[in-house]
Design a protein around this motif. Structure first.
Motif, mmCIF file in Angstrom:
data_model
loop_
_atom_site.group_PDB
_atom_site.id
_atom_site.type_symbol
_atom_site.label_atom_id
_atom_site.label_comp_id
_atom_site.label_asym_id
_atom_site.label_seq_id
_atom_site.Cartn_x
_atom_site.Cartn_y
_atom_site.Cartn_z
ATOM 1 N N HIS A 17 0.850 -1.204 0.000
ATOM 2 C CA HIS A 17 0.000 0.000 0.000
ATOM 3 C C HIS A 17 0.878 1.243 0.000
ATOM 4 C CE1 HIS A 17 -3.948 2.011 1.515
ATOM 5 N NE2 HIS A 17 -3.100 2.982 1.164
ATOM 6 N N HIS A 72 1.159 5.309 -2.057
ATOM 7 C CA HIS A 72 0.610 6.282 -3.003
ATOM 8 C C HIS A 72 1.771 6.823 -3.836
ATOM 9 C CE1 HIS A 72 -3.527 6.469 -1.241
ATOM 10 N NE2 HIS A 72 -2.862 5.938 -0.235
ATOM 11 N N HIS A 122 -9.856 1.263 0.514
ATOM 12 C CA HIS A 122 -9.556 2.007 1.737
ATOM 13 C C HIS A 122 -10.839 1.949 2.564
ATOM 14 C CE1 HIS A 122 -6.220 3.644 -0.582
ATOM 15 N NE2 HIS A 122 -5.791 4.330 0.459
HETATM 16 ZN ZN LIG Z 1 -3.817 4.923 1.259
#
Ligand SMILES: [Zn+2]
Length: 424
Positions: free
Chosen positions: A79, A81, A249
């Protein structure tokens, strides 16, 4: 009959060789263990004493003595970004002074500020930043990284971020697994009209992402006040129809039925889960949905209901439900400006109470499961990728035990040394 196996890399005599059998709940520690590889894959692993009779090193085979050290599979960060760009230290400072959400937004903070920063940055800048991040992660022992878009919020901008993540990973040892997260936030142009933005995701973004084959997963920020369960369901189901497996999420800030939805759509993982219900977690276990906890982000949410006891209760419910637990960094410029899986692991043990074995499982085979890569990475059994870390540690407990240090001494990706000095 010569049953010896040809090999081109042997890492021998580890104090502890963690085989981490795929999808299991045991590290499979072999004391004095040796692992042998050929053409980037593991072909044999077992006690050092049995290695000599089993292996036939090819000419030029590299032999590494891991005496006194721990060897694990390369870490998997399920996970992040990435690409992320832009520093939000001013917002951090405002939060430290007690500023509320609206004050931060008024000062130009929040997800949308990163959207603006990244849209103003050139491709070369973003690609360079992402490569630098991958270098750092590799140095920490991470050999596979998930990378979410979500700082674009238009079809073109989202496709651009997915392309840049792929480009950053294409000539880099770290394997980048791309996830489309167009439903990360409601862009300002759709303020007060979230359903209209959902239509754009369904009708423009998802078909384009699917056509370009540029993402493997589709993710949604499902949270009351952001994307509702109903909106998230529509996006994830359409993603699945187009060949993008679901991630979510879920239940980060409040109990919102996210875990239940993840199970319902057969998501590969649901992430955050600070407020996931016991029924939702049980449904996830039944559906084979992995629970990804994000200990660094929790530090940004501490206070109120969220404390160590709360986090440990959630993990106890995950264990009761029998759901697989993975750990990610959640690397992003807002809540988790952290690229260190080792720090996330140390925090998972201290904040969430994961045992050392649970922590390593959560950063290897269970993290691989959260990316649909179980057995392929995150394990050191015949057939898995020869991605491995030789640790400056004499026992596996020492890995989460220390914090704030980089203990990854040598890192191999697909059988090739990518970090550390060769010791033969
Ligand atoms: Zn996230």
């Amino acid at each position: 009959v010569n049953q010896q196996l040809a090999c081109d890399l042997i890492v021998s005599n580890a104090a502890e060789l963690c085989l981490v059998p795929p999808g299991g709940n045991s590290l499979g520690v072999v004391a004095g263990g040796t692992v042998a590889c050929l053409n980037g894959r593991v072909i044999w692993a077992g006690p050092h004493a049995h290695a000599k009779g089993s292996l036939a090193p090819l000419p030029g085979c590299v032999t590494v003595d891991a005496g006194g050290q721990v060897v694990t599979p390369g870490l998997v960060d399920p996970h992040t970004h990435l690409p992320s760009y832009g520093v939000r230290a001013r917002e951090f400072e405002l939060k430290l002074r007690g500023a509320g959400y609206l004050e931060i937004l008024a000062a130009g903070g929040g997800i949308l500020s990163t959207v603006a920063t990244m849209s103003a940055a050139s491709d070369a800048t973003l690609r360079g930043a992402a490569r630098g991040d991958l270098d750092f992660m590799l140095g920490q022992g991470v050999t596979t990284v998930e990378a979410k878009s979500g700082y674009g919020l238009t079809a073109d901008a989202e496709l651009r971020l997915l392309r840049l993540a792929a480009e950053a990973g294409s000539d880099h040892p770290v394997t980048v697994v791309p996830t489309f997260l167009g439903a990360h936030a409601i862009p300002p142009t759709f303020k007060g009209k979230p359903d209209a933005y959902v239509e754009v995701i369904l009708e423009d973004m998802l078909p384009a992402v699917s056509r370009q084959g540029i993402a493997q997963f589709c993710d949604v920020f499902c949270e009351p006040g952001v994307f509702s369960v109903e909106q998230s369901r529509r996006i994830l189901q359409e993603g699945e129809r187009l060949g993008l497996r679901a991630k979510l999420h879920a239940d980060e800030l409040a109990a919102g039925g996210g875990a239940e939805l993840a199970a319902e759509v057969g998501a590969v993982s649901a992430d955050h889960l600070l407020f996931a219900s016991p029924t939702g977690l049980a449904a996830m276990a039944a559906a084979g949905t992995v629970a990804v906890i994000l200990p660094v982000t929790v530090l940004a949410l501490l206070g109120g209901e969220v404390g160590v006891e709360h986090c440990r209760r959630q993990v106890a419910q995950m264990r009761d439900a029998g759901v697989q637990i993975a750990i990610g960094t959640d690397y992003n410029p807002g809540t988790a400006p952290c690229r260190s899986m080792q720090l996330a692991m140390s925090l998972a043990s201290r904040v969430f109470g994961l045992s050392s074995a649970e922590t390593i499982l959560a950063a290897t085979t269970h993290a691989a499961a959260a990316l649909g890569l179980v057995g392929k990475v995150g394990s050191l059994v015949p057939g898995s990728a020869a991605d491995l870390v030789i640790w400056e540690a004499a026992s596996h407990e020492e890995i989460p035990y220390r914090l704030g240090e980089n203990q990854a001494a040598h890192v191999y990706k697909a059988g090739r040394l990518v970090k550390g000095r060769m010791t033969t």
